[in-house]
Structures are given as structure tokens and as C-alpha cells.
Scaffold this active site. Structure first.
Site, PDB file in Angstrom:
ATOM      1  N   ARG A  68       0.792  -1.242   0.000  1.00  0.00           N
ATOM      2  CA  ARG A  68       0.000   0.000   0.000  1.00  0.00           C
ATOM      3  C   ARG A  68       0.816   1.280   0.000  1.00  0.00           C
ATOM      4  O   ARG A  68       0.238   2.362   0.050  1.00  0.00           O
ATOM      5  CB  ARG A  68      -0.977   0.029   1.184  1.00  0.00           C
ATOM      6  CG  ARG A  68      -1.924  -1.150   1.258  1.00  0.00           C
ATOM      7  CD  ARG A  68      -2.793  -1.271   0.032  1.00  0.00           C
ATOM      8  NE  ARG A  68      -3.857  -2.263   0.219  1.00  0.00           N
ATOM      9  CZ  ARG A  68      -4.563  -2.763  -0.781  1.00  0.00           C
ATOM     10  NH1 ARG A  68      -4.330  -2.380  -2.023  1.00  0.00           N
ATOM     11  NH2 ARG A  68      -5.510  -3.641  -0.553  1.00  0.00           N
ATOM     12  N   ASP A  75      -1.216 -13.053  -1.985  1.00  0.00           N
ATOM     13  CA  ASP A  75      -2.104 -12.037  -2.541  1.00  0.00           C
ATOM     14  C   ASP A  75      -2.607 -11.102  -1.436  1.00  0.00           C
ATOM     15  O   ASP A  75      -3.780 -10.721  -1.378  1.00  0.00           O
ATOM     16  CB  ASP A  75      -3.283 -12.666  -3.293  1.00  0.00           C
ATOM     17  CG  ASP A  75      -3.916 -11.683  -4.275  1.00  0.00           C
ATOM     18  OD1 ASP A  75      -3.241 -10.700  -4.640  1.00  0.00           O
ATOM     19  OD2 ASP A  75      -5.075 -11.874  -4.649  1.00  0.00           O
ATOM     20  N   HIS A 113      -6.451  -3.706   4.217  1.00  0.00           N
ATOM     21  CA  HIS A 113      -7.384  -2.586   4.058  1.00  0.00           C
ATOM     22  C   HIS A 113      -7.625  -1.897   5.392  1.00  0.00           C
ATOM     23  O   HIS A 113      -7.480  -2.506   6.452  1.00  0.00           O
ATOM     24  CB  HIS A 113      -8.744  -3.090   3.550  1.00  0.00           C
ATOM     25  CG  HIS A 113      -8.769  -3.362   2.073  1.00  0.00           C
ATOM     26  ND1 HIS A 113      -8.578  -2.395   1.134  1.00  0.00           N
ATOM     27  CD2 HIS A 113      -8.966  -4.518   1.385  1.00  0.00           C
ATOM     28  CE1 HIS A 113      -8.655  -2.922  -0.080  1.00  0.00           C
ATOM     29  NE2 HIS A 113      -8.885  -4.215   0.043  1.00  0.00           N
TER      30      HIS A 113
END
Lengths: 327, 432
Positions: B76, B317, B321
Site C-alpha cells: 500500500r 495475494d 485494508h
């Protein structure tokens, strides 16, 4: 947790109404029996009449509609008023693209205004479920349609209407016709019919309007009205949900009507005493001919009146159980 | 970077898929490299004498593996530091046994300039944790319309190129990109999907979508996309790696392409090996992933694909969040699972339940992905860079109490996991 567990109290009583899935036959019968008490036959006029009560006096019901609706919202409003509740109607334009206030923020704001019950319609499957997960302990949530997922109050008013005319569910053959793919009504109808014991449920439409693996829900699919309607007791028509269609899913209106529209000729495939339902609003000359829609065999208008009584019953039952559980 | 003092990992069960080794041994790490692998366990004392100041770690009844290599994890940063940072995730990865991680180019800014790639690598170096290897953007802004500077980026250290999950605008453009990458021997990481068929789907088209009324992704989206890509791989001769396959039919198609001699590898994310659509809790957004969880039959075919060697790599993967990303009705939530810490216990579970030999199992998370990314890691040989982990294969634990990643979005939070990394060594340094 599935939504069926969320909508029941620990004692197994209905506290939200989100889906038919996971409810027992008795739950559905209780709703229909309660609704029945709210309808009185006016023998002089030979018309049914709704009874008013005060069971939701001092309660506030919020109709939170993120999708346009006239009919459903109005019947919920009338139902709440007949129960003595204060009603607030909110039609909110919301889309994921607009990035406005989130669903959660809207709900929390309205809770702060002392809402007791939310009636929610949203274009996202699972929206009412999501709301029910996040409301305060005393607040109940009714699903007035979430995406393609469920429209359980519509299914219950259909069941109520069927029971008034053909009470032996075990013996019925029922065909659901049209845009099954986009229809939350069809999914809830299938669930309710199965729960009430209907063995023979058929869905009819072109493959572009039938969901993949629909047979796994315990129904038989047909691409032909002649085969699908053969010997049925009930024909439940669906509206073509053009607002949900992406691209073209059938050739032309004319072809659709010729292949899947219900008219006298196709109705003849069903049993002689077969009846017709449609959740409305109807598209005459596309899904159904006026000859059928306005005939004695059509239950379309009684469906509307019954819809109010059924929604009164569901509002009363969920609010009562939610309040009990919160104590 | 070298360790200040030597390390001896004593009495561990060494499993090195690259050399097909499975022995109890002592491993000496010196100067950042594997110095000695001693199979005669009576020699511990003499090793300790030889490496006088060495720290000895007892690994009796533990597995010693090459550090895991993860072909796809999102950290991120840059751009979404409110979800996670390179520092937080590189440490979480190291703690979870992952010593090398490839980063897809869909950061913000995207990885299309050496400065971005260098910043990512430098930040991970400062974190003194898992090593991070960027993958470059195949096209400008990942719009799929104009080629990115993939040769420049390969020179800057990128280990492949990819358009991540974004669509390449046309088959013509896809073919040119492959031709261009083939000129320089750069591996193209492909998300083989037909984007028109993907639409706005968020669950598998089948029982789940029918029951829950959620927008669906048909298997055909992947099958059609893959068929197109295989045809282009064949005619361009590009080295291609297919990311995150989810369908039984994809395994057959890739096997067939490999048999006919194409330069094609594939990976699967750990979730598709651990779960299928029936495991989804209704409308629980933690199960929202792309591609979606498919049928039990698909899940089994993917596991068989691992066994048969058709699928070379399993990746986390990882997609951490923030809470808000998952706090909405299902289809409005962002897809992805925070899963660095699930890779190791997950792969152990898949191996155990399906009787996969440990060598074959661990190859999918060590030397095979390292080969795909062209990394000099994922193996334990004398002289190679000392990235390795010590694993307690029987330890039970739960993510609920021990998640290190900044992302708490996981359907595995309440699950009892078995197998945990207890020591991680990167470049000869003991990280934890």
C-alpha cells in the site's frame, strides 16, 4: 453468520425481516395469521377493509429508500400509519460513485433522531443485512428489496394471497415467469413456496434471464411457456427489470411478448382454474395481456390490499420481538 | 549487509526443494551466507569450536526452510499509507516467514519510474525485514494504451512487468506488449481475464450469486481471457506468468500450453486453495476477493494443479485494508484479504489434507516463485544468501491475537491455525 440467523432472536423469534431463507413454516404461518386479523370483509360492499390499531403508537418508522419506489413505499407507509406509528419517508439518491454519506452514517444519523424501525430498499444485495448488523439493540430492520437478493415482504403478500384462494400448498404446481435473473421477488417467492411445502416450482424464461445454477434452489427451469405452464395452478409473472439490465438480454419487446408474455392462449396451458399474480407495476402488452391482467383469474389488485396487511403484521411482529430481546 | 557473528541452526529438519534435500542437519550461517551444511549431527561441538563466537539456535523437531518467496503482496505504499506501510508489512511478512516479496505496480504513484522503484526498495531496506522486489507497470498509468518503460525499469531492478488488475485496452496492445517484453527477456505477469465478462461482478456466477443475488463473475471471464493470452504467448514467445488462476479449466489450459512447450508459469493465491464459495459467510465482506471463490470442484482442481506441477507458485495475494474499505454492503466493499500471515499455515494445511510431499509443497513458496521472479533466493545451498526460517509445524495459534499486518480484513481471524514461523533469518541476520 447468515442473514437468517441475524434476523432471529436467540429464542428463534423474528426480530428483523431480511430474507425468507432460514425461516420455518411456522414463522411464515404466524405472519399470515397475524395479517389475516387486519383484514375484515365488508359484506355489504363485498370488499375487504383494513383494521387500524395502536400497537406501534409512539414508535417511529423510517422508510429509507435508496431506490425509487412508489407502490412498496406507500404500502409500508400506510401499514405503519394503520399501526399508529409516526412515519418518516426518505428517498435518498445514493450511488457508490457519488461518494456521499455512507449507508452506515445515514442509519446512525436517523437513529440519533430516535427511529425504532427501518424499512430499507437499496440497489445493493445485502444492504438490509448490513444495516441490521449495525443498528442499535431496540431497532428492527425490514428489507423492502436489496439488489437482486430478496424482497421478502412481497413474497409474503403473495403467499397470503395464494393461501386465500388455494390453501393446500403441498398440492400446488407454480410457475414463475420472466426476468428471474434480476428479480429479488422471484428469489424470495421460491424460498417461501418451498418453505410452505410446494413441491413443483418452475421458472420460465430465456437463458439470458435465468440465473446460473437456478436448479440448485430446487426449481425446474423451462425455456418454453407451453412446457413450463403445463398443468400449473398458479402463474406468477415478473416485471422486466430494465433498470438492472446491462446490455441486451432479449431481442425485442415484440418477440418477448410473443414468446413469454402471458395471454389467453398461453394461459390455456395451465389448469382451468389457474390464477395469476404479478408484483406490479405491470407492463401491459409486454409481460401480460390486458385480457389476463383484468380477468377474474388475476389476483393483482387483491395483492395490493393484502400487501398492507402483511406489512402491518411483519412490522408488529419484528418490533415486538426486537423490543423483548433488547430488554 | 552481513551478520556481525555467525549463526548455527542446530538439529533442524532441513527441507530444501531446490536440491531435493530433506535431512536433519546443522546449518552454519556466516557473513550473510550459508557457510556449512553438516548432516553429521555429532559434529555440533566441532562446528561451535570452528565458529567460536557463533550463536546457536536449537531447531530440534523443527523445520528449517528457505525463506518464503511471495510473488504478490500489496504493501500500500506509496499512496495508501492509511491502509498499511512498507515498514509495517515488511516486518509482518518477515515474522510470518516470508523473506522476499514482489510488489505489483498498482501503487500511487504507480511503479513506472526508477525513482519509485528505488524508493520502495530503499524503504524496505531500512525496515530491516522482508526484501521487496517491485514489478513494473506494463503501460502508462496502467491504462493499457501505451507501453511503459519496462526495459528501463528492469535495469532499475524490477523483477517483471504487469498491468496488475487493470485491463489492456485491446488484443493488439496486449500482443505488442508481449512482443516488446520478449525482446528483453522480461517476464510478463498477466491477470488473464476478459474484463467485459468480469463486469462489476463480485462473487462466483453459480449457486452463491443465484442465492444471494450478488453481481457475478462467470468462470468464462477467466477462461476466455486465458485462451486469448495463451494464443498471444504462443505467437510472441514471451516469458509469461499467469497470476491468481481460479478455475478448473484454467489448470487444464495451462497444462496443455506447458506440454506444447510454451514458456508459461502460473500461481494461485492461498485463499483459492483453502476455501470455495460454500465457505463464504453470507454478505461477509471479508470474503470479497477477485477472482471470487469458486466451486469445490475448482478448488480441488487447483490443488491437483499444485500436485501435478502445473501451478508453480502459491502466493499470499496480501491486500491489507482500512476498516472503512470493508464497512459497506458487500458489492460496494473493496476486494482483498490481509493474508501475509496465512501463507505458511495455509500451505501446511493444504499439504496435510491432500498428502502433498513436503518438497513439492514448499517448492511452491520457495525456489519455484524465486525462479519465476529471477531471484537468487528460495534455497538453502552452501554459498547462497542466507534467507531461511525455522518453523514449528505443530504450533496452534490464531490471527485474532497475533496479527502484525496493519490490515485486519481477514476471514481467518477466528480460525485455529497450525504451523508458525518461530525464527526468520534474512541476509544472515536474525530478524526475530
Amino acid at each position: 453468520m447468515s442473514d437468517s440467523q441475524l434476523q432471529l432472536t436467540q429464542q428463534g423469534k423474528l426480530q428483523h425481516f431480511l430474507t425468507i431463507d432460514g425461516l420455518s413454516k411456522q414463522h411464515l404461518i404466524d405472519i399470515m395469521d397475524t395479517a389475516k386479523q387486519y383484514i375484515q370483509l365488508d359484506k355489504q360492499k363485498n370488499k375487504s377493509k383494513l383494521i387500524k390499531t395502536n400497537v406501534l403508537k409512539d414508535k417511529t418508522v423510517v422508510n429509507l429508500f435508496f431506490e425509487p419506489s412508489t407502490r412498496t413505499r406507500t404500502t409500508f407507509e400506510i401499514a405503519a400509519k394503520h399501526l399508529g406509528a409516526d412515519v418518516i419517508n426518505l428517498n435518498v439518491a445514493r450511488s457508490s460513485a457519488s461518494k456521499g454519506e455512507t449507508l452506515l452514517d445515514t442509519i446512525h444519523n436517523l437513529e440519533a433522531m430516535h427511529a425504532d424501525q427501518f424499512v430499507i430498499r437499496d440497489s445493493n444485495a445485502g444492504a438490509a443485512y448490513f444495516a441490521a448488523q449495525h443498528v442499535e439493540d431496540h431497532v428492527s430492520v425490514l428489507n423492502a428489496g436489496d439488489g437482486r437478493h430478496a424482497h421478502p415482504t412481497q413474497a409474503m403478500l403473495d403467499m397470503f394471497t395464494i393461501r386465500e384462494h388455494k390453501p393446500n400448498f403441498n398440492e400446488l404446481s407454480v410457475a414463475i415467469v420472466g426476468d428471474i435473473l434480476h428479480s429479488r421477488v422471484a428469489r424470495s417467492q421460491i424460498g417461501a413456496l418451498k418453505t410452505l411445502g410446494v413441491q413443483d416450482i418452475r421458472v420460465i424464461g430465456p437463458n439470458t434471464l435465468l440465473p446460473t445454477d437456478i436448479d440448485a434452489l430446487g426449481v425446474t427451469s423451462y425455456n418454453s411457456m407451453r412446457e413450463g405452464l403445463e398443468g400449473t395452478d398458479l402463474v406468477m409473472m415478473l416485471r422486466l427489470q430494465r433498470e438492472r439490465m446491462e446490455g441486451q438480454l432479449f431481442a425485442s419487446d415484440r418477440e418477448y411478448y410473443n414468446a413469454f408474455g402471458l395471454n389467453q392462449e398461453k394461459m390455456a396451458y395451465a389448469k382451468d382454474d389457474a390464477l395469476v399474480l404479478h408484483p406490479g407495476p405491470i407492463n401491459r402488452g409486454l409481460e401480460i395481456s390486458s385480457g389476463i391482467a383484468d380477468s377474474q383469474r388475476s389476483l393483482i389488485l387483491p395483492q395490493v390490499t393484502n400487501g398492507i396487511a402483511v406489512r402491518m403484521a411483519i412490522m408488529e411482529i419484528t418490533q415486538k420481538h426486537r423490543a423483548e430481546a433488547a430488554q | 549487509m552481513s551478520s556481525s557473528k555467525p549463526l548455527i541452526i542446530a538439529n533442524g529438519t532441513l527441507i530444501d526443494p531446490s536440491s531435493n534435500t530433506e535431512i536433519v542437519a546443522h546449518i552454519v550461517i556466516n557473513d550473510g551466507k550459508f557457510d556449512t551444511i553438516e548432516a553429521n549431527t555429532d559434529e555440533l561441538h566441532s562446528l561451535q569450536q570452528r565458529f567460536g563466537n557463533a550463536e546457536t539456535i536449537d531447531a530440534s523437531n523443527k523445520l528449517v526452510l528457505p525463506g518464503l518467496v511471495d510473488l504478490r503482496a500489496r504493501f500500500r505504499e506509496p499512496g495508501q499509507e492509511f491502509k498499511a506501510t512498507i515498514a509495517s508489512e515488511a516486518y509482518a511478512a518477515a515474522k510470518a516467514g516470508i523473506t522476499s516479496v514482489c510488489i505489483p505496480p498498482d501503487t500511487d504513484p504507480i511503479i513506472d519510474k526508477p525513482s519509485v522503484a528505488n524508493t520502495i526498495v530503499e524503504k524496505s531496506r531500512l525496515a530491516k525485514a522482508a526484501k521487496v522486489h517491485p514489478i513494473s507497470a506494463l503501460s502508462h498509468n496502467l491504462e493499457g494504451k501505451m507501453l511503459g518503460d519496462i526495459w528501463t525499469m528492469a535495469k532499475a531492478g524490477c523483477v517483471g512487468t504487469s498491468n496488475a488488475k487493470s485491463e489492456v485496452s485491446s488484443v493488439l496492445m496486449q500482443r505488442r506488449a508481449m512482443q516488446y517484453a520478449a525482446s528483453f527477456g522480461i517476464t510478463v505477469h498477466l491477470y488473464s481475464q476478459d474484463h467485459e465478462l468480469l463486469g462489476n461482478g463480485c462473487v462466483h456466477e453459480g449457486l452463491t450469486s443465484t442465492r444471494l443475488g450478488l453481481p457475478a463473475v462467470p468462470s468464462a471471464a477467466e477462461i476466455v481471457g486465458l485462451a486469448r493470452d495463451i494464443a498471444l504467448i504462443e505467437t510472441t514467445g514471451v516469458k509469461a506468468h499467469i497470476m491468481g488462476i481460479s478455475c478448473a479449466r484454467s489448470v487444464e489450459m495451462i497444462a496443455q500450453a506447458q506440454q506444447s512447450g510454451l514458456n508459461i508459469t502460473a500461481d494461485v493465491d492461498i485463499h483459492h486453495l483453502l476455501m470455495n464459495e460454500n465457505d463464504m459467510r453470507d454478505f461477509d465482506s471479508n470474503f470479497h476477493i477477485q477472482p471470487p471463490l469458486r466451486t469445490k470442484n475448482d478448488q480441488q482442481a487447483l490443488i491437483d494443479g499444485i500436485k501435478a506441477g502445473v501451478i508453480q507458485a502459491v502466493c499470499s495475494d496480501h491486500q491489507p485494508h482500512d476498516d472503512d474499505a470493508k464497512l459497506a454492503p458487500f458489492s460496494e466493499t473493496e476486494p482483498g484479504i490481509s493474508s501475509l500471515e496465512v501463507l505458511l499455515p495455509g500451505i501446511l494445511k493444504v499439504g496435510k489434507e491432500n498428502n502433498i510431499a513436503l518438497q513439492d509443497l514448499f517448492a511452491t513458496v520457495t525456489n519455484k516463485p524465486a525462479e519465476i521472479a529471477g531471484l537468487d533466493s528460495g534455497k538453502i545451498n552452501k554459498g547462497s544468501i542466507a534467507d531461511c526460517i525455522i518453523v514449528d509445524g505443530n504450533k496452534s495459534w490464531s490471527l485474532a491475537t497475533q496479527t502484525l499486518s496493519q490490515g485486519r480484513n481477514s476471514p481467518y481471524l477466528e480460525e485455529a491455525l497450525t504451523g508458525q514461523c518461530i525464527k526468520t533469518i534474512i541476509n544472515g541476520n536474525l530478524i526475530h
